[in-house]
Scaffold this motif. Structure first.
Motif, PDB file in Angstrom:
ATOM      1  N   THR A 132      34.532  -0.434  39.872  1.00  0.00           N
ATOM      2  CA  THR A 132      33.345  -1.028  39.980  1.00  0.00           C
ATOM      3  C   THR A 132      32.638  -0.521  41.278  1.00  0.00           C
ATOM      4  O   THR A 132      33.472  -0.203  42.335  1.00  0.00           O
ATOM      5  CB  THR A 132      33.358  -2.516  39.945  1.00  0.00           C
ATOM      6  N   THR A 133      31.431  -0.768  41.492  1.00  0.00           N
ATOM      7  CA  THR A 133      30.711  -0.500  42.616  1.00  0.00           C
ATOM      8  C   THR A 133      29.740  -1.796  43.020  1.00  0.00           C
ATOM      9  O   THR A 133      29.603  -2.398  42.150  1.00  0.00           O
ATOM     10  CB  THR A 133      29.825   0.902  42.611  1.00  0.00           C
ATOM     11  N   GLY A 135      26.455  -1.497  42.860  1.00  0.00           N
ATOM     12  CA  GLY A 135      25.449  -1.137  41.961  1.00  0.00           C
ATOM     13  C   GLY A 135      24.995   0.395  41.867  1.00  0.00           C
ATOM     14  O   GLY A 135      24.017   0.757  41.357  1.00  0.00           O
ATOM     15  N   ARG A 136      25.722   1.171  42.844  1.00  0.00           N
ATOM     16  CA  ARG A 136      25.582   2.605  42.922  1.00  0.00           C
ATOM     17  C   ARG A 136      26.412   3.179  41.345  1.00  0.00           C
ATOM     18  O   ARG A 136      27.235   2.770  41.139  1.00  0.00           O
ATOM     19  CB  ARG A 136      26.027   3.202  44.204  1.00  0.00           C
ATOM     20  N   PRO A 137      26.118   4.507  41.535  1.00  0.00           N
ATOM     21  CA  PRO A 137      26.782   5.276  40.344  1.00  0.00           C
ATOM     22  C   PRO A 137      27.988   5.215  40.736  1.00  0.00           C
ATOM     23  O   PRO A 137      28.558   5.381  41.902  1.00  0.00           O
ATOM     24  CB  PRO A 137      26.060   6.799  40.261  1.00  0.00           C
ATOM     25  N   SER A 159      29.735   6.251  35.414  1.00  0.00           N
ATOM     26  CA  SER A 159      29.070   5.189  35.090  1.00  0.00           C
ATOM     27  C   SER A 159      27.693   5.228  35.927  1.00  0.00           C
ATOM     28  O   SER A 159      27.668   5.344  36.954  1.00  0.00           O
ATOM     29  CB  SER A 159      29.695   3.655  35.306  1.00  0.00           C
ATOM     30  N   GLU A 160      26.322   4.940  35.051  1.00  0.00           N
ATOM     31  CA  GLU A 160      25.256   4.874  36.004  1.00  0.00           C
ATOM     32  C   GLU A 160      25.059   3.775  36.809  1.00  0.00           C
ATOM     33  O   GLU A 160      24.643   3.895  38.091  1.00  0.00           O
ATOM     34  CB  GLU A 160      24.117   4.997  35.009  1.00  0.00           C
ATOM     35  N   ASP A 161      25.925   2.542  36.570  1.00  0.00           N
ATOM     36  CA  ASP A 161      25.814   1.496  37.540  1.00  0.00           C
ATOM     37  C   ASP A 161      27.026   0.869  37.421  1.00  0.00           C
ATOM     38  O   ASP A 161      27.373  -0.061  36.449  1.00  0.00           O
ATOM     39  CB  ASP A 161      24.511   0.523  37.153  1.00  0.00           C
ATOM     40  N   SER A 163      28.043  -1.764  38.855  1.00  0.00           N
ATOM     41  CA  SER A 163      28.150  -3.250  38.844  1.00  0.00           C
ATOM     42  C   SER A 163      27.881  -3.773  37.583  1.00  0.00           C
ATOM     43  O   SER A 163      28.673  -4.640  37.124  1.00  0.00           O
ATOM     44  CB  SER A 163      27.500  -3.680  39.973  1.00  0.00           C
ATOM     45  N   THR A 164      26.886  -3.310  36.846  1.00  0.00           N
ATOM     46  CA  THR A 164      26.584  -4.053  35.678  1.00  0.00           C
ATOM     47  C   THR A 164      27.571  -3.293  34.432  1.00  0.00           C
ATOM     48  O   THR A 164      27.528  -3.941  33.323  1.00  0.00           O
ATOM     49  CB  THR A 164      25.138  -3.708  35.098  1.00  0.00           C
ATOM     50  N   LYS A 257      24.676   5.957  29.690  1.00  0.00           N
ATOM     51  CA  LYS A 257      25.031   4.964  30.517  1.00  0.00           C
ATOM     52  C   LYS A 257      26.378   4.979  31.512  1.00  0.00           C
ATOM     53  O   LYS A 257      26.645   4.593  32.496  1.00  0.00           O
ATOM     54  CB  LYS A 257      24.560   3.626  30.037  1.00  0.00           C
TER      55      LYS A 257
END
Length: 323
Positions: A132-133, A135-137, A159-161, A163-164, A257
């Protein structure tokens, strides 16, 4: 004033001990009568006062009602506050220790860095990798090492985001020792957090035999999902042949995504299982068998978590906000 002081000192020095003791007893009796006359109102609770029924109050009431022991309201309140503060500090300490244990299991991987998790015990049959991050790629390589120059499983994750839509997959690790290697191939401005756990991993909910379908080499399958589906589970297997696949999560026309490129040397001994987050509407999972036609595979893509409270008739309001 001087005469009174002299007479008092004369009385103290020249009277007999019996008379002095009697005078002292009279003073103590007068003070006791004064306290009995004026102290009743001081120790009486105000009208309408109701003590809250807590475990601490019940304990203190039992102490105050015990024979031979009298406590005042002030001492009860002070003791109650001390006990409640102590209980609060103990609970806070437990929460902080629990959060520190969770933080110790998470490893931060900077851009261009490599981290490894080695398991020497043969009791470790599978591990779950979560990336996970903030919110960054997310862009990483995940590999399983077994012996020198032997990589039975590897995958490229995007993953594009982060966090989500974090990455969560289960990797089979039979016949240890095994090492899980995670490399952040993104730039230094894109760190990621990695969490690897052994044996205690997520399990698929659906029946693989009842929901799976064959995907021939070079073919693809698409699986659209309703907005009520919050996450989906993906299971890929073969009959013992190598497994080469590409998994894409699309939201809109050709809008990737999340992408996973997977290789496994034995799709029966080392099947692949992952969970993808599919919040919002218009989510489609596309599974591509990138191997030649001689290497078919079996795929199962089913909902993992469904939110029954989502209404299909509610509008999606867009545009500027906060003005």
């Amino acid at each position: 004033i001087d005469l009174n002081r002299q007479s008092h000192s004369h009385f103290t020095l020249h009277t007999s001990p019996t008379i002095y003791i009697q005078a002292t007893i009279m003073k103590i009796s007068a003070a006791s009568l004064f306290l009995l006359a004026t102290g009743a109102s001081a120790f009486t609770q105000a009208p309408g006062f109701v003590r809250p029924s807590t475990a601490v109050n019940s304990y203190l009431d039992g102490i105050g009602n015990s024979p031979g022991l009298q406590t005042t309201e002030g001492s009860l309140a002070n003791t109650q506050r001390a006990l409640e503060n102590r209980l609060t500090s103990l609970e806070k300490g437990k929460i902080e220790r629990r959060s520190m244990q969770d933080l110790d299991s998470i490893v931060l991987i900077q851009g261009g860095s490599l981290k490894t998790w080695s398991y020497a015990s043969t009791a470790v049959d599978r591990v779950q990798v979560v990336l996970t991050t903030e919110g960054r790629p997310l862009d990483a390589d995940v590999e399983l090492w077994q012996g020198p120059d032997n990589t039975p499983c590897k995958m490229r994750v995007y993953s594009e985001d982060g966090s989500t839509r974090p990455f969560s997959a289960v990797i089979e690790t039979p016949r240890g020792p095994n090492t899980v290697a995670i490399r952040n191939i993104g730039q230094i401005e894109f760190p990621l957090a990695a969490y690897v756990i052994a044996n205690d991993v997520d399990e698929p909910i659906s029946d693989f035999r009842a929901t799976s379908m064959t995907v021939q080499g070079g073919a693809l399958r698409t699986y659209p999902f309703d907005p009520s589906v919050e996450s989906v589970e993906i299971m890929l297997k073969t009959d013992g042949r190598p497994l080469n696949a590409r998994i894409e999560l699309l939201q809109g026309p050709n809008n990737n995504k999340q992408v996973i490129e997977l290789y496994t040397e034995d799709g029966l001994d080392r099947p692949f299982f992952c969970i993808l987050e599919t919040m919002g509407s218009g989510n489609v999972v596309r599974v591509v068998n990138t191997a030649p036609v001689e290497f078919p595979m079996t795929a199962s893509v089913q909902p993992h978590i469904i939110d029954d409270n989502v209404s299909l008739t509610d509008p999606v309001i867009g545009g500027d906000s906060g003005w």
